[in-house]
Motif scaffolding. Structure first.
Motif, PDB file in Angstrom:
ATOM      1  N   VAL A 197      -3.663  -3.722  -3.831  1.00 16.67           N
ATOM      2  CA  VAL A 197      -2.560  -2.821  -3.482  1.00 16.67           C
ATOM      3  C   VAL A 197      -3.085  -1.413  -3.245  1.00 16.67           C
ATOM      4  O   VAL A 197      -2.739  -0.758  -2.259  1.00 16.67           O
ATOM      5  CB  VAL A 197      -1.490  -2.828  -4.588  1.00 16.67           C
ATOM      6  N   LEU A 198      -3.926  -0.949  -4.147  1.00 15.12           N
ATOM      7  CA  LEU A 198      -4.472   0.403  -4.016  1.00 15.12           C
ATOM      8  C   LEU A 198      -5.299   0.533  -2.742  1.00 15.12           C
ATOM      9  O   LEU A 198      -5.197   1.537  -2.018  1.00 15.12           O
ATOM     10  CB  LEU A 198      -5.325   0.733  -5.241  1.00 15.12           C
ATOM     11  N   GLU A 199      -6.105  -0.463  -2.437  1.00 18.49           N
ATOM     12  CA  GLU A 199      -6.923  -0.439  -1.212  1.00 18.49           C
ATOM     13  C   GLU A 199      -6.044  -0.401   0.030  1.00 18.49           C
ATOM     14  O   GLU A 199      -6.335   0.327   0.987  1.00 18.49           O
ATOM     15  CB  GLU A 199      -7.842  -1.659  -1.177  1.00 18.49           C
ATOM     16  N   GLU A 200      -4.935  -1.182   0.021  1.00 12.28           N
ATOM     17  CA  GLU A 200      -4.072  -1.183   1.200  1.00 12.28           C
ATOM     18  C   GLU A 200      -3.348   0.153   1.367  1.00 12.28           C
ATOM     19  O   GLU A 200      -3.176   0.643   2.487  1.00 12.28           O
ATOM     20  CB  GLU A 200      -3.053  -2.320   1.125  1.00 12.28           C
ATOM     21  N   ILE A 201      -2.933   0.741   0.274  1.00 12.64           N
ATOM     22  CA  ILE A 201      -2.273   2.048   0.350  1.00 12.64           C
ATOM     23  C   ILE A 201      -3.200   3.079   0.986  1.00 12.64           C
ATOM     24  O   ILE A 201      -2.773   3.931   1.785  1.00 12.64           O
ATOM     25  CB  ILE A 201      -1.834   2.514  -1.054  1.00 12.64           C
ATOM     26  N   GLN A 202      -4.484   2.993   0.686  1.00  9.96           N
ATOM     27  CA  GLN A 202      -5.457   3.963   1.198  1.00  9.96           C
ATOM     28  C   GLN A 202      -5.733   3.777   2.685  1.00  9.96           C
ATOM     29  O   GLN A 202      -6.068   4.747   3.379  1.00  9.96           O
ATOM     30  CB  GLN A 202      -6.754   3.839   0.397  1.00  9.96           C
ATOM     31  N   ARG A 203      -5.585   2.556   3.196  1.00 17.45           N
ATOM     32  CA  ARG A 203      -5.950   2.329   4.599  1.00 17.45           C
ATOM     33  C   ARG A 203      -4.760   2.063   5.521  1.00 17.45           C
ATOM     34  O   ARG A 203      -4.896   2.127   6.740  1.00 17.45           O
ATOM     35  CB  ARG A 203      -6.924   1.156   4.701  1.00 17.45           C
ATOM     36  N   ASN A 204      -3.580   1.758   4.964  1.00 19.31           N
ATOM     37  CA  ASN A 204      -2.426   1.387   5.773  1.00 19.31           C
ATOM     38  C   ASN A 204      -1.483   2.584   5.899  1.00 19.31           C
ATOM     39  O   ASN A 204      -0.857   3.003   4.934  1.00 19.31           O
ATOM     40  CB  ASN A 204      -1.709   0.196   5.125  1.00 19.31           C
ATOM     41  N   SER A 205      -1.347   3.136   7.088  1.00 14.36           N
ATOM     42  CA  SER A 205      -0.558   4.354   7.286  1.00 14.36           C
ATOM     43  C   SER A 205       0.930   4.135   7.026  1.00 14.36           C
ATOM     44  O   SER A 205       1.658   5.083   6.708  1.00 14.36           O
ATOM     45  CB  SER A 205      -0.749   4.877   8.716  1.00 14.36           C
ATOM     46  N   THR A 206       1.414   2.883   7.119  1.00 14.96           N
ATOM     47  CA  THR A 206       2.830   2.630   6.850  1.00 14.96           C
ATOM     48  C   THR A 206       3.153   2.721   5.358  1.00 14.96           C
ATOM     49  O   THR A 206       4.325   2.731   4.980  1.00 14.96           O
ATOM     50  CB  THR A 206       3.263   1.249   7.371  1.00 14.96           C
TER      51      THR A 206
END
Length: 507
Positions: free
Chosen positions: A310-319
């Motif tokens: 989740v943390l990794e996706e928050i860092q790379r996903n602009s949405t």
């Protein structure tokens, strides 16, 4: 004669009109450090002091906030701090210890009057009695043959302890520590419901020591009430928009068809950011494969992997740029996204958020014991808490209990759990009706219930309304589920067959 009149007038002036002096009660308010809950507790303290000034009896009430008086993080469990209560809070003039919660409402004049009518020289405790309708796991299935026979106090309605009773309980605790006598305790080292476990401890000391019901300690407002229970407020004027919350559901392949359809028909359809993590990829749902094999118990490695992903996706996903909170939930957790979003608006974003229903483990130990947020009721983190967690913590084994490992790690990072009675590790039927709030946020377990009916009864209408409001604000999200608020065939069927044994509580 004149001297007699002066003495008589002095006696009349010094005698309190409400039967007792303010300082003859020691108030202990169960409180928490976080800014929101601390504000509620301080407001109660201020209200009691303000009322005492109007009594004009020349004394001041002794009011203590538990987190300020006791450095131990186990003060919420009550029994582990009974010795400290007697040593630190009880004065020579104290007749009663009054234990309550920050959301208790107190009429001091009426309380002093009614307590003055009780016999404070007897070993007794007074309160509003709760009882189990059926044996329940949250009380370790105590009195399973007839659970309703055992009464325990509703803490929010206030509990009054006479000093002789407090002395007797402390004597038993001291005796057990010096003479190696086995201490009466719950069947396990876990603290779940401090009110029930306190009553059970007292009953084990002496089975004649049972809670005395009194009409002026109340579950809700009434003309007789010196204290009544007030619902925990979730409306602080700053609700969190749904685009700021990411819901992470943990599941496994064997529950893809059994549990996930129930979530997708209920609260999950009102979310904007939903991720379902499993040991197996299923694009029809869809699920996200964690690469972690499923275990029957514990799930520590799975949960930690989910939080890292989740943390990794928050860092790379602009949405996901607006995400502030992550909710980790089981695949058999029912949530109210509206109550949760409203409630999260009460908390200071500068604080670390680790929120849900609090349990305790080994709380009699100063070193190894700790409190933790139970996973089944849902755990809410803010992003900075997860960042600290994944950078500092690891699992002893894949099957270690995830909620307990998370808590133990956060304790070492000096991040404390924030408890709310609006989250529930068990089903609604496992709790006394007086405890349940119309603002409830979660229930857990699908065993012997119809989850669709429970969601319909407790959450659906408000979730629909809240989602509709958010949809107007968040129109730039192309993937908003426009059909969410359209009554489905399933909903129509549910409305026609809400079971008679599902109790709706109006407090």
């Amino acid at each position: 004669m004149r001297k007699f009149v002066i003495i008589l007038l002095s006696f009349i002036l010094l005698t309190p009109t409400c039967g007792m002096f303010s300082d003859e009660i020691s108030f202990l308010v169960l409180s928490q450090k976080n800014k929101y809950h601390l504000g509620v507790a301080k407001q109660l303290k201020h209200t009691i002091i303000e009322q005492s000034l109007n009594l004009d009896d020349g004394t001041k009430p002794n009011i203590y906030l538990s987190h300020e008086v006791f450095e131990k993080s186990n003060s919420w469990a009550i029994v582990p701090i009974l010795i400290d209560i007697l040593n630190q809070l009880i004065t020579p003039q104290t007749k009663w210890l009054l234990l309550c919660e920050a959301n208790s409402v107190i009429n001091l004049r009426k309380l002093l009057q009614r307590l003055s009518e009780e016999d404070e020289k007897q070993a007794v405790y007074l309160g509003y009695p709760l009882y189990d309708r059926e044996a329940t796991i949250i009380h370790h299935f105590a009195f399973f043959r007839n659970p309703s026979e055992f009464k325990y106090p509703f803490l929010k309605a206030g509990v009054a302890f006479s000093i002789p009773l407090l002395n007797r309980l402390v004597d038993r605790l001291l005796l057990s520590s010096t003479k190696h006598i086995v201490l009466p305790k719950a069947p396990t080292d876990f603290t779940i419901d401090p009110a029930h476990e306190l009553a059970l401890f007292i009953w084990n000391v002496d089975k004649n020591l049972i809670l005395k019901p009194v009409p002026y300690l109340c579950s809700h407002h009434g003309p007789e009430c010196a204290i009544y229970a007030r619902e925990e407020n979730i409306f602080c004027g700053n609700p969190i928009s749904l685009d700021k919350v990411l819901f992470a559901v943990k599941t496994c392949e064997k529950y893809h068809k059994e549990r996930l359809p129930l979530l997708l028909q209920t609260w999950a359809r009102f979310t904007i950011h939903l991720r379902i993590f499993s040991d197996a990829l299923d694009e029809t749902i869809p699920t996200i494969a964690t690469g972690v094999l499923n275990t029957e118990h514990g799930h520590c490695e799975k949960s930690m992997k989910i939080l890292r992903m989740v943390l990794e996706e928050i860092q790379r996903n602009s949405t996901l740029k607006n995400i502030e909170f992550i909710v980790l939930a089981d695949d058999d957790t029912l949530l109210s996204i509206s109550s949760l979003s409203e409630y999260l608006g009460c908390f200071d974003k500068r604080e670390y958020i680790y929120l849900g229903e609090r349990y305790g483990y080994d709380l009699f130990s100063d070193d190894s014991g700790y409190s933790y947020i139970t996973g089944g009721g849902g755990i809410v983190f803010d992003v900075k808490t997860i960042r600290k967690l994944v950078n500092s913590c690891s699992c002893a084994s894949p099957s270690s209990p995830d909620d307990m490992i998370i808590a133990s790690c956060l304790k070492s990072l000096e991040i404390e759990p924030i408890h709310s009675s609006l989250f529930h590790q068990a089903r609604s039927k496992d709790y006394a009706p007086e405890i349940l709030s119309r603002n409830a946020i979660s229930f857990h377990k699908f065993w012997q219930i119809d989850p669709l009916e429970i969601y319909e009864w407790w959450f659906r209408k408000r979730d629909e309304e809240y989602y509709e409001l958010n949809k107007q604000v968040l129109s730039d999200y192309k993937y908003l589920k426009n059909s969410c608020v359209t009554p489905s065939t399933t909903n129509n069927k549910i409305e026609n067959k809400i079971s008679h044994n599902v109790k709706h509580v109006e407090l």
